[in-house]
Design an enzyme around this catalytic site. Sequence first.
Site, PDB file in Angstrom:
ATOM      1  N   LYS A   1       0.847  -1.192   0.000  1.00 24.49           N
ATOM      2  CA  LYS A   1       0.000   0.000   0.000  1.00 24.49           C
ATOM      3  C   LYS A   1       0.881   1.239   0.000  1.00 24.49           C
ATOM      4  O   LYS A   1       1.935   1.261   0.649  1.00 24.49           O
ATOM      5  CB  LYS A   1      -0.911   0.024   1.235  1.00 24.49           C
ATOM      6  CG  LYS A   1      -1.736   1.307   1.363  1.00 24.49           C
ATOM      7  CD  LYS A   1      -2.565   1.348   2.634  1.00 24.49           C
ATOM      8  CE  LYS A   1      -3.279   2.690   2.760  1.00 24.49           C
ATOM      9  NZ  LYS A   1      -4.098   2.782   3.977  1.00 24.49           N
TER      10      LYS A   1
ATOM     11  N   GLU B   1      -9.087  11.815  12.624  1.00 24.71           N
ATOM     12  CA  GLU B   1      -8.363  10.605  13.043  1.00 24.71           C
ATOM     13  C   GLU B   1      -7.508  10.812  14.292  1.00 24.71           C
ATOM     14  O   GLU B   1      -6.498  11.525  14.258  1.00 24.71           O
ATOM     15  CB  GLU B   1      -7.482  10.097  11.897  1.00 24.71           C
ATOM     16  CG  GLU B   1      -6.827   8.768  12.205  1.00 24.71           C
ATOM     17  CD  GLU B   1      -6.242   8.096  10.981  1.00 24.71           C
ATOM     18  OE1 GLU B   1      -5.689   6.999  11.117  1.00 24.71           O
ATOM     19  OE2 GLU B   1      -6.340   8.672   9.873  1.00 24.71           O
TER      20      GLU B   1
ATOM     21  N   GLY C   1      -9.899   3.755   4.248  1.00 24.71           N
ATOM     22  CA  GLY C   1     -11.021   3.397   3.403  1.00 24.71           C
ATOM     23  C   GLY C   1     -12.088   4.466   3.522  1.00 24.71           C
ATOM     24  O   GLY C   1     -12.553   4.756   4.630  1.00 24.71           O
TER      25      GLY C   1
ATOM     26  N   ALA D   1      -2.142   4.330   7.192  1.00 25.46           N
ATOM     27  CA  ALA D   1      -3.241   5.201   6.740  1.00 25.46           C
ATOM     28  C   ALA D   1      -2.728   6.440   6.027  1.00 25.46           C
ATOM     29  O   ALA D   1      -3.435   7.018   5.196  1.00 25.46           O
ATOM     30  CB  ALA D   1      -4.113   5.607   7.927  1.00 25.46           C
TER      31      ALA D   1
ATOM     32  N   GLY E   1      -4.943  13.305   0.533  1.00 23.66           N
ATOM     33  CA  GLY E   1      -4.308  12.097   0.037  1.00 23.66           C
ATOM     34  C   GLY E   1      -5.299  10.965  -0.125  1.00 23.66           C
ATOM     35  O   GLY E   1      -6.447  11.035   0.312  1.00 23.66           O
TER      36      GLY E   1
END
Length: 384
Positions: free
Chosen positions: A139, A189, A206, A296, A354
């Site tokens: 990722k 977050e 996600g 993330a 992002g």
Amino acid sequence: MTIKASSAHQRLRSHHQDQIACFAGKNHHISARHLIHKIHMPINPHTAYNQQIARCFNNIKAQGHSNPILIAAIPFDTTQNGTLNFYSDFDKTTPAISHNYPSHIPTTLVHKKALVERQAFEHSVQLALNAMASDKIQKIVLSQATEYKFNQQHNPEHIFNTLVKQNPDAYNFLIPIEENQYIFGASPELLLSRQQQQVRSNPLAGSRPRSSSATQNSHSETELYQSAKDRHEHQFVIDNIRHKLSSYCSQFSASETPEILTTSTMLHLSSVFQGQLKDNAPDALNLALHLHPTPAVCGTPTTTARQFILNHEGYNRHYYSGLNGWMDANGNGEWVVTIRNGLLNHNTIRLYAGAGIVAGSDAATEWLETEAKMQTMLNVFQQQ
């Protein structure tokens, strides 16, 4: 005093400042105005900045201030300078949204400049997918930035108050950095909070854009929750948090399945990690740094993904996708991921966003996701 430090040397100079810093969590609002120390230095190696933090807290207490606080912004790349602001005292209040806060800030846009063009972003996505196809990486999070120049300067505190009014469930922040610049934002977050021996993290990965239509949002939530690609991306983050935090805990729990977290502009897959810390666990900032950067905002594996970003993203993220927050002299504090944010520099504001790239990602879709995420900050300003 202002302390500027680098890996080679440190320079001390006298300079009195009165720059406000604010952090509005979901359970309390923190504001500090009497800035005593400001440190600019890389966070690596850890020993140097930990010594500086301890020295600053001790010096402030020796001056008779019993309730000092650190409010800081740490960059994505911790070899670059971060900003550590030490205040002699702070106000901590329960959340309250004043009717006097503006709903929007009227402004006139003079110039707009993309730091990363769409074509360049989509090319980087394809390079990332190629790296995944050869099993070099699982990722990568790629971002873009755009600068907006307005016809007038904006009051930082007014921007912060508008963010709080528009995003009451987010972690809103306003932090002075270099040369009278501020970073500001409404992060969804929580990277890490520590209160005595209790630790908590709420990672997100996600997402889907939020619509004004309840029917469309319901459809998007179902699609997001059932998406194998997004659940796969989310699992990277959860596994990373559990692996890195569990060794500091005598007991812990983590969400068995993700839930949907809703912000003013986005829908996110969300999980929660909670634990009871061991007696010798690090303070809040060091625990947060142990997690940073998470998959993330960076990718998996971390070292390979970070180097890919530095090589191919095409601009310097600096504070974007780093962390920001506060810590008291006892090591308690809250640190959030620096996303849904901007950099204020007089009458210019740089905004960032992002998207997580995994096998199966579509470059055009990922670009549109970054555009949707940037809307959180654009909503602050009302074009005239």
